[in-house]
Structure formats: C-alpha cells, structure tokens
Design a protein around this motif. Structure first.
Motif, PDB file in Angstrom:
ATOM      1  N   VAL A  88      -0.209  13.361  14.894  1.00 40.89           N
ATOM      2  CA  VAL A  88      -0.193  12.893  13.514  1.00 40.89           C
ATOM      3  C   VAL A  88       1.000  13.461  12.763  1.00 40.89           C
ATOM      4  N   ASP A  89       1.249  14.761  12.917  1.00 45.10           N
ATOM      5  CA  ASP A  89       2.357  15.388  12.204  1.00 45.10           C
ATOM      6  C   ASP A  89       3.692  14.777  12.602  1.00 45.10           C
ATOM      7  N   PHE A  90       3.853  14.475  13.870  1.00 42.37           N
ATOM      8  CA  PHE A  90       5.088  13.847  14.352  1.00 42.37           C
ATOM      9  C   PHE A  90       5.302  12.485  13.682  1.00 42.37           C
ATOM     10  N   ALA A  91       4.242  11.688  13.630  1.00 42.32           N
ATOM     11  CA  ALA A  91       4.351  10.354  13.039  1.00 42.32           C
ATOM     12  C   ALA A  91       4.701  10.428  11.556  1.00 42.32           C
ATOM     13  N   GLY A  93       3.485  20.541   3.199  1.00 46.10           N
ATOM     14  CA  GLY A  93       2.062  20.237   3.222  1.00 46.10           C
ATOM     15  C   GLY A  93       1.401  20.690   4.509  1.00 46.10           C
ATOM     16  N   LEU A  94       2.071  20.452   5.633  1.00 52.19           N
ATOM     17  CA  LEU A  94       1.557  20.910   6.929  1.00 52.19           C
ATOM     18  C   LEU A  94       1.458  22.431   6.957  1.00 52.19           C
ATOM     19  N   SER A 120       4.255  12.596  -0.127  1.00 56.36           N
ATOM     20  CA  SER A 120       4.603  13.235   1.143  1.00 56.36           C
ATOM     21  C   SER A 120       3.813  14.529   1.336  1.00 56.36           C
ATOM     22  N   PHE A 121       3.701  15.320   0.272  1.00 54.62           N
ATOM     23  CA  PHE A 121       2.955  16.581   0.366  1.00 54.62           C
ATOM     24  C   PHE A 121       1.480  16.316   0.627  1.00 54.62           C
TER      25      PHE A 121
END
Length: 234
Positions: free
Chosen positions: A22-25, A45-46, A141-142
């Motif tokens: 998910v983070d990659f996408a 955010g991550l 985005s955050f």
C-alpha cells in the motif's frame, strides 16, 4: 543482542520494506502526480502512523488487539474499506470520458486577426497551482499516509510477531523492542526518501499523459486488489 542478530534484523527489515504494498502505491502515485513534496508528505503520514504502531507494540497494546477477534476484525475491515475507497476514487477519476465535438474558439480581444496576440497584448500564462490547492494536496497526502498505515492490520501483526523475535525476554525487553522498532522506522524513512527523489528525477517522463494514466489506473487497481485480499484474510 549479537552482531549476527543485528545484521539479520537489518537484512530482514530491508527486505520487508522494499516489498511493494500500500505504501509503495500511495507514495508512487502522489509523487508522480503532484511532485516530491506530496511524496514526502505521504511519507510523513506513514512515519507518524509507524510511531503510533511502535509505541503501542512496545506497551503491549498491539498484542491485545491481535488477540481480540472482534478488534482485529474491526481494524481489518476498516482498513480494507479505506483502501477500497481510495482505489475506487482513483479508478473513477481515470475512467474513459466521452468527448464532444470541438467548438470554434472565439477570437479573443487583443489578438490580431484571431491569430497571434497583438504586440501590445500581455503574455498568456498557464494557470499556476494556487496555495489552497497546494494545501489540499498536502492535507490529502498526509491523511492517505497516516490512515492507510494506522488501519493496516498487517503492520500491527508485524510489530507483534516480527520485532519480538529479536528481543530476549526479561529486564529491558521493552527498551530493546523500542530500539529495534526505531531502527526499522529509520530504515524505512531512508528508503522511501531515496525512492521519492528517484521518482522526482523521472517525473518529466512519468507525467506524460499516457504514462500518468497507466500509473493512476494501476494504483487504483492495486489498492482495490489489496483491499479485497485484506477483507478476505483471517
């Protein structure tokens, strides 16, 4: 903790970090579409969500969540629904649209014979991204980064099952768990920062309309597939 254990932990952590998910996408999509600032905001955010997960795992609260079938299922379904919403929104925005016949363009005032602008006419500038739009992109985005990570049950399970394998039970176990969690987060931030800079360098090619459309649709499809997998997992 021996040197071999440290090397093993770092190697295993890097392998987990670079596996697309998910983070990659999300990082890829936001960086390509809106630039590296948006990518770094997703990363923020991550990072914030990872700190929450690490804190809960160190305090032993994540283990309680995993051991409770109802809480576990609630977080899993909530995460799946959020990814389904994100993926569906992106796919809907990139759906093929029916084009209408081109209408004649009226001659603008201040042009000579409908062609080039008159010598005394001010130059036509492309509309710039407003500060409000920029803030909206950053805020969205955050939220994407922190929400998708907080509701990712696989991340919860990771901190409960992976990190403790490298921690010897007994006095100071919580502190060692915190150090390992911080090391993992640091490696992840470094990796994603390098990745965002690489994508930013490739942005002139990646933002070509045909390429951008493919990236958008792939991102939406990946998020929907991941949502279905998470919803059906146990």
């Amino acid at each position: 903790m021996s040197d071999i254990q440290i090397v093993s932990f770092v190697a295993a952590s890097l392998l987990i970090i670079i596996v697309p998910g998910v983070d990659f996408a999300l990082v890829t999509r936001q960086t390509v579409r809106y630039g590296r600032r948006a990518g770094f905001v997703v990363l923020a955010g991550l990072f914030a969500a990872a700190l929450v997960h690490a804190t809960l795992a160190t305090a032993g609260l994540s283990a309680l969540l995993v051991s409770s079938p109802r809480l576990y299922t609630a977080v899993r379904i909530a995460g799946a629904l959020y990814l389904l919403y994100l993926g569906g929104t992106i796919l809907w925005a990139t759906r093929p649209r029916r084009t209408t016949a081109a209408q004649p363009v009226p001659v603008a005032a201040g042009t000579a014979g409908g062609g080039a602008p008159a010598p005394d006419a001010p130059p036509v500038e492309e509309p710039a991204v407003t500060a409000a739009e920029d803030r909206h992109v950053a805020r969205r985005s955050f939220v994407m980064g922190i929400t998708s990570q907080l509701l990712n049950i696989k991340v919860v399970v990771f901190y409960v099952t992976f990190v403790p394998q490298f921690v010897t039970p007994g006095a100071g176990a919580a502190a060692r768990t915190a150090v390992l969690a911080a090391t993992f987060i640091g490696l992840a931030v470094l990796w994603w920062a390098c990745y965002i800079m690489l994508i930013d360098r490739l942005q002139p090619w990646l933002t070509r309309p045909s390429v951008l459309t493919v990236i958008e649709r792939l991102t939406g499809l990946i998020l929907v597939v991941l949502a279905i997998r998470i919803a059906l997992s146990h």
